[in-house]
Structure formats: C-alpha cells, structure tokens
Design a protein around this motif. Sequence first.
Motif, mmCIF file in Angstrom:
data_model
loop_
_atom_site.group_PDB
_atom_site.id
_atom_site.type_symbol
_atom_site.label_atom_id
_atom_site.label_comp_id
_atom_site.label_asym_id
_atom_site.label_seq_id
_atom_site.Cartn_x
_atom_site.Cartn_y
_atom_site.Cartn_z
ATOM 1 N N TRP A 15 0.844 -1.206 0.000
ATOM 2 C CA TRP A 15 0.000 0.000 0.000
ATOM 3 C C TRP A 15 0.878 1.254 0.000
ATOM 4 N N ILE A 16 1.903 1.227 0.862
ATOM 5 C CA ILE A 16 2.790 2.398 0.976
ATOM 6 C C ILE A 16 3.554 2.628 -0.330
ATOM 7 N N LYS A 18 2.696 1.913 -3.278
ATOM 8 C CA LYS A 18 1.766 2.489 -4.252
ATOM 9 C C LYS A 18 1.622 3.992 -4.007
ATOM 10 N N LEU A 19 1.559 4.320 -2.721
ATOM 11 C CA LEU A 19 1.402 5.734 -2.338
ATOM 12 C C LEU A 19 2.612 6.561 -2.767
ATOM 13 N N ARG A 22 3.857 7.506 -6.660
ATOM 14 C CA ARG A 22 3.156 8.510 -7.463
ATOM 15 C C ARG A 22 4.062 9.674 -7.845
#
Lengths: 241, 95
Positions: A15-16, A18-19, A22
């Motif tokens: 999740w991190i 992916k964050l 960006r």
Amino acid sequence: MAGLMSRTSNVIKAWISKLLDRAEDPSVTLDYSYEKQREMLQNVKKGVAEVVTAKKRLELQTQKLEAELPKLDEQARQALAAGREDLARAALERKALAQQQLQSLDQQVAGLEAQQEKLVTSEKRLSTKVESFRSQKEVIKAQYSAAEAQARIGEAATGIGEEMADTGLAIQRAEEKTEQMQARAAAVDELVEAGTLEDYTETGSQLDRELAAIQSGNQVEADLARLKREVGSGEKKEIEG
Amino acid sequence: MIVRLMGEGQFRVADDLIERLNELDDRAQAAVEAEDEPTLDRILDNMWSVVQQEGEPLPDDELTTSDIAIPPSDLTLEETKRLFSAEGLIPDIPA
C-alpha cells in the motif's frame, strides 16, 4: 506459506509503495504525501461525525420504543377490560418485541461507541505523526540535496504511510458498521411507523430465534396474567361498590 | 523489532518475544486454513496481549516502519482473508 504477521505487513508495504510511487522528485513526494495525510485526517474526522450521527439516531429510537411500552400495556389493559383477550395478547406480543429491540439497540449503541473511541484515538495518533512529518519535511527540504533527501524521506514517508494505511482501515470499518446500523435503524423506523413491530434481527441462529420466541411468549403470558388480575380486581371493586 | 497492532499502534518488542509470537503466528495461520474463526480470534487476542503487556509503545511522533503487523481479532474470517487478497481490506489510496 507465510504467517499472518508477515502477510499483513506485506499488504501494508504494498500500500505504501503504491502511495510513494506517485512521485519521483523527493520534494514532490514529501508534499504529495503530506497532502494525502491531511486528506486522511479529514476523512477520520468525517468518520467520527458519521458514527456520532448514527449513534444519536439509535438513541432517539430507543427513546421512541421506550415510550411505546406503557402505551402497549395500557392498550392491552383496555382490551382485556373489554373482554378481548385476543387483542390484549396482540398488544403484549408487540410489547415483548419492542423490549427485544431495545436490548439489541443497546448493544448497537455500545458497538458504535467502541468504533467512535477507536477512530478518535487513531485521529489523535495520526495527527501527531502528521505534525512530526511536516517539521521533518521542512528540515529535509531546506538542508539536503535531492539525492540526500531521497534517502532521508524514505523512513519518514513509509513510517507515516503505514499509519495512513492503518487509519484507512479503521475508517473503512467504522463506515461499514455505521451503514449497517443505519440500514437497521431505517428498518425499525418503518416498522414502528407501520405499527407492525417484528423481529427482523437477521443475526443469530434458528435456535436463538426459537428461544427468543419462547421467552417473549412466556413474557406475554405473564403480562396477560398480571393484567387479568389487575382488571379482575378492578371489576370486583366496581361490583362491590 | 517494531510490531504494529493494527488499529492500536506500534510497539518495540524484544527478540525472545518475537519467537513466541512466531509460534502463535503459525497456529493462527493454521486456524485460517482450517477456517476456524474462534481459534483464530483466541490466538490473535493472545498475540495482542503479549505485545501490549511486554512491548513498549512507540511515541506518537515517531515515524518508523514496523517489521511485522498483527491484525485485530474483531475481523471476521472473511475480512482476514480479504486483507491478504488482491482486492484487499485496506481501502485504496484516495486519488
């Protein structure tokens, strides 16, 4: 197969990343992450407000149902005095169901209260971390070159990213609970207004339901016997007087 | 090592505690595979109380990544499985 602990932390790490994927430029990553943190904080606050609203609604319903109880008792008494035991029984059955609903409402309110507490704690923790991140971010931007900054933001950004993933899950779960409660509250409202209070509790086994039916049946019989005694003694007095 | 109790926060724990947690973790994994939710919940509660009692809570302003994370016992078995699935239990990052 990996255990639960490592699988859970892998989910969070994915999740991190992916964050953080960006943005390429460290200072953009920092600002982007900070922006997301602020959004997450707003979301937690919104979540708390939603839980509070849902809780108020259930509390209002509790009051409404509590007001129903003496009314139903009185209706049963009148029906019995008029010699209509069937109507008295119907009113007492409604009363028993209302009492069951009240119990389940109490549990739901307690459940929402627990959610609210969790969210408030999450909000506090995240907000402290966001503040800490903000000051670290400014130091990094002011003091380091792009390459150095890249290494330095890693830990801070993933550390707070983890908190955000965790908070995101807490918000999601509180929202789900709140939605369930609202759907149930709407169902109870409809039933109360239609005057046909029924046991709609979908949770619990067949055995639970049967036991509840026996219990409410017993209660109806006991209430009926009590009213009969009261109405009976009233009649006697009238005859004597 | 740093352990996260999901929804509760982070704790610093000693290495010998990790060994105990690993043992419990194996049993928790077996409970998931056997779809035995009561056992899973009991083991997770056990893991949580071990960390809460013997770990040291990390200060709120510390930004550290956890080595491992332990899900809470109030997830249903379905939710626990969803946590690991591609779809995931943690909501997507808001765009």
